[in-house]
Design a protein around this motif. Structure first.
Motif, PDB file in Angstrom:
ATOM      1  N   TRP A  95      -3.493   4.085   2.039  1.00 61.49           N
ATOM      2  CA  TRP A  95      -3.952   4.309   3.301  1.00 61.49           C
ATOM      3  C   TRP A  95      -3.465   5.852   3.945  1.00 61.49           C
ATOM      4  CZ3 TRP A  95      -1.517  -0.792   5.978  1.00 61.49           C
ATOM      5  CH2 TRP A  95      -1.938  -1.807   5.351  1.00 61.49           C
ATOM      6  N   VAL A 146     -10.704   1.838  -6.085  1.00 64.13           N
ATOM      7  CA  VAL A 146     -10.240   2.351  -4.797  1.00 64.13           C
ATOM      8  C   VAL A 146     -11.123   1.398  -3.808  1.00 64.13           C
ATOM      9  CG1 VAL A 146     -10.327   4.132  -2.810  1.00 64.13           C
ATOM     10  CG2 VAL A 146      -9.919   4.530  -5.262  1.00 64.13           C
ATOM     11  N   ASP A 193      -3.532   0.107  -3.242  1.00 70.25           N
ATOM     12  CA  ASP A 193      -4.364   0.831  -2.125  1.00 70.25           C
ATOM     13  C   ASP A 193      -3.749   1.665  -1.429  1.00 70.25           C
ATOM     14  OD1 ASP A 193      -6.502   0.915  -0.515  1.00 70.25           O
ATOM     15  OD2 ASP A 193      -6.081  -0.632   0.993  1.00 70.25           O
ATOM     16  N   PRO A 209       1.016  -1.173   0.129  1.00 65.65           N
ATOM     17  CA  PRO A 209       0.154   0.047   0.038  1.00 65.65           C
ATOM     18  C   PRO A 209       1.011   1.171  -0.268  1.00 65.65           C
ATOM     19  CG  PRO A 209       0.109  -0.827   2.294  1.00 65.65           C
ATOM     20  CD  PRO A 209       0.664  -1.851   1.285  1.00 65.65           C
ATOM     21  N   ASN A 263      -9.839  -2.545  -4.369  1.00 65.07           N
ATOM     22  CA  ASN A 263      -8.378  -2.706  -3.920  1.00 65.07           C
ATOM     23  C   ASN A 263      -8.270  -2.772  -2.291  1.00 65.07           C
ATOM     24  OD1 ASN A 263      -7.370  -2.383  -6.513  1.00 65.07           O
ATOM     25  ND2 ASN A 263      -6.714  -0.393  -6.227  1.00 65.07           N
ATOM     26  N   ARG A 264      -9.101  -1.949  -1.643  1.00 66.05           N
ATOM     27  CA  ARG A 264      -9.270  -2.259  -0.255  1.00 66.05           C
ATOM     28  C   ARG A 264      -9.964  -3.339   0.240  1.00 66.05           C
ATOM     29  NH1 ARG A 264      -9.460   1.728   3.723  1.00 66.05           N
ATOM     30  NH2 ARG A 264      -7.549   2.643   2.447  1.00 66.05           N
TER      31      ARG A 264
END
Lengths: 477, 321
Positions: A473, A176, A471, A78, A179-180
């Motif tokens: 964060w 988004v 991703d 990430p 991917n999360r």
């Protein structure tokens, strides 16, 4: 797989302050990866790709016989953004969107900003994205740009810059969310310990934003997502958002304008639609008003919109605010409407329509990136350091013959983030597209789509040219 | 719900059911072929015939042997009713209603398609096809279960169920026809040949063997036909399927039992009622194949009426002259 030999090569790296020294928020991740056995990281990468394939988050590779669908390349490491850094981005985006909305409204109504000489009139009125047909309109609640995706980049010293505004139909938010979903399974322990801000509530915020646009007389407004259909490259996203919001996904042929109202054809007859989240460009939404040859739109849709019988998100005409020349004026736009200094800076931009800038650009073509105002996806661009004398000469002529159409920017050294390449880590350039919703309030999704230029040394993050994603964060402070 | 969505859900279910049944048809034939060594060539041709695809087949293959027929029925993308084409179509329909079905449903269809797509390039499947059929069958059942427990039992669900029930009724009649073509090449022979093993294979391919045994004990051709056509409680029987189709159709229109307000309800009601009050002896006497053929034709008119009534985008009056 370890980061011991990972070299930041002098670039600003999103995870490492210096070789071997992770940034504060990245320590947990780096330690965890170092604790995993050699094949484990690779196995997790493969599992993540399998998961995306099974979820059907793929695009077709054309020309091949049925079988070849690929996932949008995804890297499991990430990109991490500190809470404090994010707070500035968020404030900056709110400010920018509020100002751009005021600008669009002004342009289609009183045009104060033109009369006060802040922006030359012809730059606005000659833009191909200017829609004269929107003049005099006030969309529901006075909001034009409900959904925006703003592209940000970081330069060598770590400063975030706005590279581009996308106020028409920005896509990518479904990646988004997907991917999360996948990354939570890939690194559950690190994810839990890192205190990552959630993105899963985006569809709820989107639905709230859309419902807010419905006429107040409708107590249970009907919202639908309008898609060009299953062959559109962003179809997955259209279907996904409709599904997550629990609203209908419609194509142009499902809609009809009946007695001035927009209706869906259902198994039991026509049903009125109050709000359309349309993922079709202005040009194609209504053959009566825009392109006559459009098969995707709905005849009479614009008239229903103009008379306030249906809300469209985004409103037609918003493209004027993401014109590449208008971009250069955004700091003046912020100052003019809000009497504030711009929080998130633009990449320094030379406006060829202004004599002084033009002279500078023509002298420094070998070191600048020149962009045409109305082109996107890397077309109509000159990347100075990578161009030949011939190309520079040709561009100089083009610029001189239509200076209004061009801007120029210095070449940035985009920040990098580590990606997995053949069993080890290498740095690749990244950008960031956060999504902003403008309804009752302005909501900035904490995070966004981090796009990666997977080719070594490449600065191009577009998926059509070898780009992938990660991703993103955003950590809670 | 949107007409287009209703259409897609109906066909999504039909195609999944069709793919499962094509697999079942191949499976029953594989079993029968094992029991009839030496007659390989004549035994695979009928599968193409009952699929109504003899012309298409003969332009693409020179011989109706096991390998060619399995390839044609399972993996040939130019055959619109091959397993891979059916799953491809089911998946495209699912994609078109992706926003109205659950992620679990979509992912299961996607998984099945990816599996078949991968298997199509694996030569081993022609030698030992059993695992392939089993996985397809289970995949289809899993999809059904997922639909049952994740999707609201509302209008969309009823369109799924309607499509599935009609397809299952149609396919059950085709399965019976396989046996007819293989053993009884002319009408005169109907009822003359009894072969326990082969009828048992037909029952097994419809997952009906155990249930049949419990009900009738011995295997007799007329009883097998009665069970697969006229049973009210066995879920792969034709009459059972028609009853479920009728229920769903009424749930969609809101008609009371025994009444109708649209052409599809009328046609389906008539067909179902004919079957309800039919004796198997009458069917055999009039010729099983002829009966099945006629039934399939009437079922097609039901499908046409469903299209006209619910899916076709009728012009809306008085908007755009």
């Amino acid at each position: 797989m370890r980061f011991d030999n990972y070299d930041t090569e002098g670039f600003y790296d999103e995870l490492f302050e210096a070789p071997g020294k992770p940034r504060p928020g990245a320590q947990i991740l780096v330690e965890r990866i170092h604790s995993l056995s050699d094949g484990d990281v690779t196995r997790r990468q493969i599992a993540a790709e399998q998961a995306l394939l099974q979820m059907g988050i793929t695009f077709n590779v054309y020309g091949a016989d049925g079988g070849t669908e690929r996932i949008f390349p995804f890297d499991i490491i990430p990109r991490i953004i500190q809470g404090g850094e994010w707070e500035v981005i968020e404030r900056g985006l709110r400010q920018r969107i509020e100002a751009l909305n005021l600008f669009i409204h002004d342009i289609y109504n009183e045009q104060h900003i033109l009369r006060d000489g802040i922006i030359p009139e012809d730059i606005v009125l000659s833009a191909t994205s200017y829609r004269a047909v929107c003049s005099g309109l006030t969309p529901p609640k006075g909001i034009w740009c409900h959904i925006t995706g703003t592209d940000l980049v970081r330069d060598k010293d770590g400063t975030f810059y706005v590279l581009e505004d996308n106020l028409r139909c920005p896509s990518g938010v479904s990646y988004v969310l997907a991917n999360r979903q996948v990354l939570k399974r890939t690194f559950p322990i690190v994810f839990h310990k890192s205190n990552v801000r959630a993105v899963a509530d985006y569809p709820s915020h989107l639905l709230e934003t859309l419902k807010y646009l419905a006429p107040d007389t409708q107590s249970a407004p009907v919202v639908a997502v309008l898609t060009p259909g299953i062959y559109n490259s962003a179809y997955f996203e259209h279907a996904y958002l409709a599904q997550q919001m629990g609203v209908e996904l419609v194509e142009g042929s499902d809609l009809v304008v009946d007695n001035g109202f927009v209706c869906m054809r259902t198994t039991t007859g026509l049903q009125r639609v109050d709000v359309l989240y349309r993922r079709i460009d202005d040009d194609f939404i209504d053959p009566d008003v825009f392109r006559k040859d459009s098969m995707l739109g709905v005849p009479g849709l614009f008239e229903a919109y103009r008379t306030g019988r249906v809300a469209l998100a985004n409103a037609p005409g918003t493209g004027i605010a993401d014109d590449k020349v208008i971009y250069a004026y955004v700091s003046r736009i912020v100052k003019y409407y809000m009497d504030q200094d711009m929080i998130l800076p633009n990449v320094p931009t030379y406006i060829c329509a202004e004599a002084e800038d033009l002279a500078y650009v023509l002298e420094h073509l070998d070191e600048l990136v020149v962009k045409a105002a109305n082109e996107s996806g890397g077309y109509g661009m000159l990347v100075g350091p990578h161009s030949t004398r011939e190309q520079q000469k040709e561009f100089a002529e083009r610029i001189k013959s239509a200076p209004r159409n061009y801007i120029a920017q210095p070449t940035l050294a985009l920040s990098r983030a580590p990606v997995i390449v053949d069993g080890h880590f290498e740095g690749r350039h990244v950008d960031l597209r956060p999504y902003i919703l403008y309804g009752k309030d302005i909501f900035v999704m904490p995070g966004g789509l981090t796009r990666v230029a997977l080719k070594k040394g490449s600065l191009v993050v577009n998926s059509s040219q070898g780009g992938g994603s990660k991703d993103t964060w955003v950590l809670s402070e | 719900m949107l007409s287009r969505d209703a259409n897609s859900m109906y066909w999504m279910s039909r195609y999944i059911e069709r793919a499962e049944n094509v697999a079942r048809t191949i499976e029953v034939n594989s079993h029968m072929t094992l029991d009839l060594p030496g007659e390989e060539h004549t035994q695979w041709g009928p599968l193409v015939t009952i699929a109504g695809a003899s012309d298409l087949f003969s332009t693409r293959y020179d011989e109706a042997n096991q390998k060619n027929v399995i390839h044609f029925l399972a993996f040939d993308r130019d055959n619109p009713n091959s397993i891979i084409s059916c799953l491809g179509a089911a998946r495209e329909n699912a994609r078109a209603v992706r926003s109205s079905i659950t992620s679990e449903m979509w992912e299961q269809i996607n998984r099945m398609y990816l599996y078949v797509n991968e298997t199509s390039t694996n030569a081993r499947v022609f030698e030992s096809p059993h695992e392939f059929y089993t996985r397809l069958k289970l995949g289809s059942h899993l999809f059904l279960g997922i639909t049952e427990v994740t999707m609201t039992h509302g209008e969309g669900w009823h369109f799924c169920r309607l499509g599935r029930a009609l397809e299952r009724a149609d396919q059950a009649t085709r399965l019976l026809d396989v046996k007819y073509f293989i053993l009884l090449p002319t009408v005169d022979h109907v009822g003359l040949s009894v072969d326990d093993i082969q009828w048992a294979a037909v029952l097994r391919s419809g997952s009906a063997f155990e249930m049949y045994r419990r009900q009738y004990g011995v295997i007799a051709p007329d009883k097998v036909v009665e069970f697969l056509l006229l049973d009210r409680e066995f879920p792969r029987a034709v009459l059972y399927s028609l009853n479920r189709a009728e229920e769903s159709l009424r749930a969609i229109t809101g008609s009371l039992e025994g009444t109708f307000q649209s052409v599809p309800e009328q046609r389906l009601g008539q067909l179902r009622s004919d079957l309800t009050y039919m004796r198997v002896e009458e069917i055999i006497a009039s010729g099983l194949h002829e009966f099945l053929d006629n039934f399939q034709k009437r079922l097609i008119t039901v499908g046409d009426a469903i299209y006209d009534n619910f899916f076709s985008l009728r012009p809306v009056s008085g908007i755009h002259p």
